[in-house]
Design a protein around this motif. Structure first.
Motif, PDB file in Angstrom:
ATOM      1  N   THR A  83      -0.978  -5.939  12.539  1.00 26.55           N
ATOM      2  CA  THR A  83      -1.918  -5.012  11.898  1.00 26.55           C
ATOM      3  C   THR A  83      -1.246  -4.218  10.790  1.00 26.55           C
ATOM      4  O   THR A  83      -1.818  -4.005   9.720  1.00 26.55           O
TER       5      THR A  83
ATOM      6  N   GLU B 114      -3.813   1.004  13.799  1.00 31.87           N
ATOM      7  CA  GLU B 114      -4.898   1.480  12.943  1.00 31.87           C
ATOM      8  C   GLU B 114      -4.993   3.006  12.978  1.00 31.87           C
ATOM      9  O   GLU B 114      -5.217   3.651  11.943  1.00 31.87           O
TER      10      GLU B 114
ATOM     11  N   GLU C 232      -2.246  -4.177   6.860  1.00 34.21           N
ATOM     12  CA  GLU C 232      -2.562  -2.963   6.112  1.00 34.21           C
ATOM     13  C   GLU C 232      -1.618  -2.775   4.925  1.00 34.21           C
ATOM     14  O   GLU C 232      -2.039  -2.290   3.864  1.00 34.21           O
TER      15      GLU C 232
ATOM     16  N   GLU D 284       0.814  -1.213   0.000  1.00 32.33           N
ATOM     17  CA  GLU D 284       0.000   0.000   0.000  1.00 32.33           C
ATOM     18  C   GLU D 284       0.848   1.264   0.000  1.00 32.33           C
ATOM     19  O   GLU D 284       0.485   2.267  -0.609  1.00 32.33           O
TER      20      GLU D 284
ATOM     21  N   TRP E  56      -1.955   4.497  11.078  1.00 30.42           N
ATOM     22  CA  TRP E  56      -2.023   4.157   9.660  1.00 30.42           C
ATOM     23  C   TRP E  56      -3.030   5.042   8.925  1.00 30.42           C
ATOM     24  O   TRP E  56      -2.783   5.486   7.806  1.00 30.42           O
ATOM     25  N   ARG E  57      -4.153   5.320   9.552  1.00 29.26           N
ATOM     26  CA  ARG E  57      -5.211   6.086   8.880  1.00 29.26           C
ATOM     27  C   ARG E  57      -4.980   7.595   8.976  1.00 29.26           C
ATOM     28  O   ARG E  57      -5.438   8.350   8.128  1.00 29.26           O
TER      29      ARG E  57
ATOM     30  N   ARG F 167      -4.149  -6.729   2.255  1.00 27.03           N
ATOM     31  CA  ARG F 167      -5.443  -6.432   1.645  1.00 27.03           C
ATOM     32  C   ARG F 167      -5.719  -7.321   0.438  1.00 27.03           C
ATOM     33  O   ARG F 167      -6.821  -7.815   0.262  1.00 27.03           O
TER      34      ARG F 167
ATOM     35  N   SER G   7      -2.255 -11.783   6.078  1.00 26.24           N
ATOM     36  CA  SER G   7      -2.946 -11.275   7.262  1.00 26.24           C
ATOM     37  C   SER G   7      -3.201 -12.407   8.256  1.00 26.24           C
ATOM     38  O   SER G   7      -2.981 -12.250   9.469  1.00 26.24           O
TER      39      SER G   7
END
Length: 261
Positions: A170, A221, A174, A115, A224-225, A178, A184
């Motif tokens: 995690t 999370e 990510e 990603e 990452w976001r 995906r 994962s």
């Protein structure tokens, strides 16, 4: 058996954290309505649950410090674990918590596309590790929870090893998982095994492990976001040039080094 049911229910909660949200966003309908409200992905019901469930698990673990059914449950689980695995001893959990991170850099090394690039990924790891470490260390100080194996050690809640393991799992999910669900599954399996070994080694209560998994997951999370939005605020392409690396010193001291490439 009542005790077996309690143990199974809490182990299912831990394993539930190991199921990443792999559902792909649905495609927009061809005839979209102009002016229709845009639903932000972080406000969808699954996204809210991904935050709410771990937060509830951390709160439940903290509540187990007092004499209540949660405290009784963790005591029963520990008794059953020691009865079934009385001679279990391993230091493998000291290493498995880093395995998902090592796997991610190994995949970078062989040229697998993910990603984000290696620099943004490293920054996300450094920031999320700092966030997780801060949360874990402060909760250990505030909760003052006695370890199951050492009566004089009050740093049991939450489990730092499990937090590290789920954080790295995690990030692996990510970055590469995906489109490759097996990665994962592998990462979260290693993380779950790390938490299990902390209990089998009698270093942590079940509630410590569940809370640690929740903190590691939420820390990864969150960073990452938020990272893309923060990187866009930096001048030029500085966000792509920053590299934040965690550092460790004897005695358990944790720090960070910021590198500009």
């Amino acid at each position: 058996m009542k005790n077996s049911g309690l143990r199974s229910a809490w182990l299912l909660l831990l394993l539930g954290l190991a199921q990443p949200g792999t559902a792909q966003p649905s495609a927009s309908p061809p005839d979209s309505v102009v002016g229709a409200p845009v639903v932000r992905p972080w406000l969808t019901r699954p996204a809210v649950l991904r935050v709410a469930v771990p937060v509830v698990l951390v709160a439940a673990g903290y509540a187990s410090r007092n004499e209540n059914f949660l405290d009784e449950m963790k005591e029963e689980v520990r008794e059953e674990t020691r009865e079934n695995f009385p001679h279990f001893r391993t230091s493998l959990d000291d290493y498995t918590r880093r395995v998902p991170l090592a796997a991610a850099y190994g995949l970078f090394a062989v040229g697998l596309k993910g990603e984000r690039g290696v620099v943004p990924f490293s920054a996300c790891f450094g920031l999320s590790h700092a966030l997780s470490t801060g949360l874990v260390s402060n909760l250990k100080r505030i909760s003052h929870t006695q370890r199951p194996d050492v009566a004089a050690d009050f740093s049991s809640f939450p489990s730092a090893h499990t937090a590290d393991a789920f954080l790295t799992a995690t990030l692996l999910h990510e970055q590469f998982g995906r489109g490759r669900p097996w990665l994962s599954v592998a990462g979260y399996t290693v993380a779950t095994a790390t938490g299990a070994m902390r209990m089998l080694n009698d270093r942590h209560w079940l509630t410590d492990v569940v809370a640690g998994a929740s903190i590691g997951f939420l820390s990864a999370e969150t960073v990452w976001r938020l990272y893309p939005a923060v990187a866009r605020l930096l001048p030029g392409h500085l966000g792509q040039k920053l590299l934040l690396l965690p550092t460790y010193a004897p005695g358990g001291t944790v720090g960070a080094v910021l590198v500009v490439r």
